[in-house]
Motif scaffolding. Structure first.
Motif, PDB file in Angstrom:
ATOM      1  N   GLY A  56       0.866  -1.310   0.278  1.00 47.99           N
ATOM      2  CA  GLY A  56       0.056  -0.299   0.376  1.00 47.99           C
ATOM      3  C   GLY A  56       1.079   1.098  -0.215  1.00 47.99           C
ATOM      4  N   LYS A  57       2.210   1.605  -0.095  1.00 43.57           N
ATOM      5  CA  LYS A  57       2.799   2.744  -0.456  1.00 43.57           C
ATOM      6  C   LYS A  57       2.631   2.777  -1.782  1.00 43.57           C
ATOM      7  CE  LYS A  57       6.193   1.521   4.105  1.00 43.57           C
ATOM      8  NZ  LYS A  57       7.439   1.407   4.461  1.00 43.57           N
ATOM      9  N   LEU A  58       1.967   3.778  -2.229  1.00 42.74           N
ATOM     10  CA  LEU A  58       1.925   4.140  -3.182  1.00 42.74           C
ATOM     11  C   LEU A  58       1.898   5.828  -4.059  1.00 42.74           C
ATOM     12  CD1 LEU A  58      -1.843   2.678  -3.803  1.00 42.74           C
ATOM     13  CD2 LEU A  58       0.174   1.990  -3.811  1.00 42.74           C
ATOM     14  N   GLY A  59       2.895   6.157  -2.897  1.00 43.05           N
ATOM     15  CA  GLY A  59       3.486   7.452  -2.949  1.00 43.05           C
ATOM     16  C   GLY A  59       2.610   8.538  -2.494  1.00 43.05           C
ATOM     17  N   LYS A  60       3.010   9.656  -3.343  1.00 41.75           N
ATOM     18  CA  LYS A  60       2.280  10.737  -2.188  1.00 41.75           C
ATOM     19  C   LYS A  60       0.383  10.490  -2.162  1.00 41.75           C
ATOM     20  CE  LYS A  60       1.400  15.939  -3.295  1.00 41.75           C
ATOM     21  NZ  LYS A  60       1.255  16.825  -3.789  1.00 41.75           N
ATOM     22  N   LYS A  61      -0.304  10.040  -2.603  1.00 41.20           N
ATOM     23  CA  LYS A  61      -1.605  10.185  -2.860  1.00 41.20           C
ATOM     24  C   LYS A  61      -2.002   8.468  -1.882  1.00 41.20           C
ATOM     25  CE  LYS A  61      -1.769   6.347  -6.685  1.00 41.20           C
ATOM     26  NZ  LYS A  61      -2.439   6.132  -7.946  1.00 41.20           N
ATOM     27  N   SER A  62      -1.195   8.202  -0.852  1.00 42.07           N
ATOM     28  CA  SER A  62      -1.598   6.957   0.022  1.00 42.07           C
ATOM     29  C   SER A  62      -0.597   7.435   1.044  1.00 42.07           C
ATOM     30  CB  SER A  62      -0.380   5.647  -0.088  1.00 42.07           C
ATOM     31  OG  SER A  62       1.031   5.758  -0.943  1.00 42.07           O
ATOM     32  N   GLY A  63       0.447   8.425   1.119  1.00 37.49           N
ATOM     33  CA  GLY A  63       1.397   9.513   2.620  1.00 37.49           C
ATOM     34  C   GLY A  63       2.794   9.154   2.448  1.00 37.49           C
ATOM     35  N   SER A  64       2.720   7.471   1.422  1.00 34.73           N
ATOM     36  CA  SER A  64       4.324   7.003   1.931  1.00 34.73           C
ATOM     37  C   SER A  64       4.793   6.078   0.731  1.00 34.73           C
ATOM     38  CB  SER A  64       3.622   6.006   3.266  1.00 34.73           C
ATOM     39  OG  SER A  64       5.154   5.084   3.424  1.00 34.73           O
ATOM     40  N   GLY A  65       5.188   6.832   0.108  1.00 35.69           N
ATOM     41  CA  GLY A  65       6.326   5.591  -0.828  1.00 35.69           C
ATOM     42  C   GLY A  65       7.817   5.948  -0.271  1.00 35.69           C
ATOM     43  N   PHE A  66       8.871   5.883  -1.823  1.00 30.67           N
ATOM     44  CA  PHE A  66      10.162   6.609  -1.165  1.00 30.67           C
ATOM     45  C   PHE A  66      10.387   8.044  -0.509  1.00 30.67           C
ATOM     46  CE2 PHE A  66      10.037   4.223  -5.159  1.00 30.67           C
ATOM     47  CZ  PHE A  66      11.006   2.751  -5.286  1.00 30.67           C
TER      48      PHE A  66
END
Length: 290
Positions: free
Chosen positions: A277-287
């Motif tokens: 669920g780490k999808l980037g900005k839209k999920s609040g977390s990514g790299f």
């Protein structure tokens, strides 16, 4: 060029109020078009309209536009959950739905049943074949790729993707429209990944492999590309902005479509992050943490 095709575009419908759709709607409304934004549910429509309002507010605060421009843009922009109401009477329909062929085909089949035969049907796909999207539609000559870049209200490029059946009239009309909304167009052939996705994805996937292999941190890899190569944004921050799930979908598509597609095979780290669920900005977390 026929008179009907040469007419100025005054009404634009944008299908999909997410990351790309609301930005496309904003630039169309700012350019003076009556713009209708639609999505499957009211929360999505409201969120898209709210993002446009926020972008405009920031523009006023930074002196990029006047309060009068802000209010005029908002007055030209409306939202609805009815696709048919959104596209009825539109001169240009731009689809910004998820990157799935069956979804885009279904949308354009519904749109084609409502709009004039002279309406242009543009798809914001970043990798899918324009010809495949247009296949079930009567008069596929009016279907064209309009690949915008995120954030739409800031990025200047518009990649116009021309399928074999796309008419010269429609291509010329979209080049003119790109300039009207403040974009600099390039015209590319309908080939897997077009120009921008194919080049950008190679860099993005290699950056992910470097993180996976412990070569450097995401922040340092991005700094290498921004300071060393003049990129406006590092490939990993851009991946967060685009969405890791979107990048994964495009990588899988190109790996299967291109003859020498092995370098588009998604790194396991990308698959693992999407699964978590780490999808980037839209999920609040990514790299990065957003």
């Amino acid at each position: 060029m026929s008179d009907a095709i040469a007419d100025n575009i005054s009404i634009v419908a944008v299908i999909g109020a997410g990351t790309m759709g609301h930005g496309i709607a904003q630039v169309c409304a700012m350019a003076g078009c009556t713009t209708r934004l639609t999505d499957v549910g009211q929360p999505q429509v409201d969120a898209g309209l709210s993002m446009v309002a926020s972008n405009l507010e920031k523009g006023v605060a930074r002196g990029k536009l006047t309060e009068a421009d802000q209010q005029a843009t908002l007055a030209r922009l409306t939202g609805t959950t009815s696709l048919e109401d959104a596209v009825r009477g539109a001169d240009l329909v731009i689809e910004a739905a998820p990157e799935r062929l069956e979804i885009k085909r279904d949308i354009f089949t519904r749109v084609a049943a409502v709009v004039s035969e002279h309406a242009v049907l543009g798809t914001n796909t970043s990798s899918l074949s324009i010809a495949d999207i247009a296949a079930p539609i009567q008069n596929p000559s009016r279907v064209i790729g309009l690949h915008f870049f995120n954030p739409v209200h800031i990025m200047k490029l518009l990649e116009i993707v021309v399928a074999e059946q796309t008419s010269d009239d429609v291509t010329a009309r979209m080049r003119a429209f790109a300039e009207r909304i403040g974009k600099q167009p390039i015209v590319v052939k309908d080939a897997p990944g077009f120009a921008t996705s194919r080049l950008g994805l190679v860099i993005g996937l290699e950056a992910i492999r470097m993180v996976e292999q412990g070569v450097a941190s995401a922040q340092d890899i991005d700094k290498a590309m921004t300071l060393g190569y003049g990129f406006p944004m590092g490939p990993l921050k851009l991946t967060d902005l685009v969405g890791l799930d979107v990048r994964l979908s495009i990588a899988e598509y190109l790996a299967g479509k291109l003859e020498q597609g092995a370098h588009f095979e998604p790194p396991q780290l990308l698959r693992d992050m999407v699964a978590a669920g780490k999808l980037g900005k839209k999920s609040g977390s990514g790299f990065y943490e957003w």
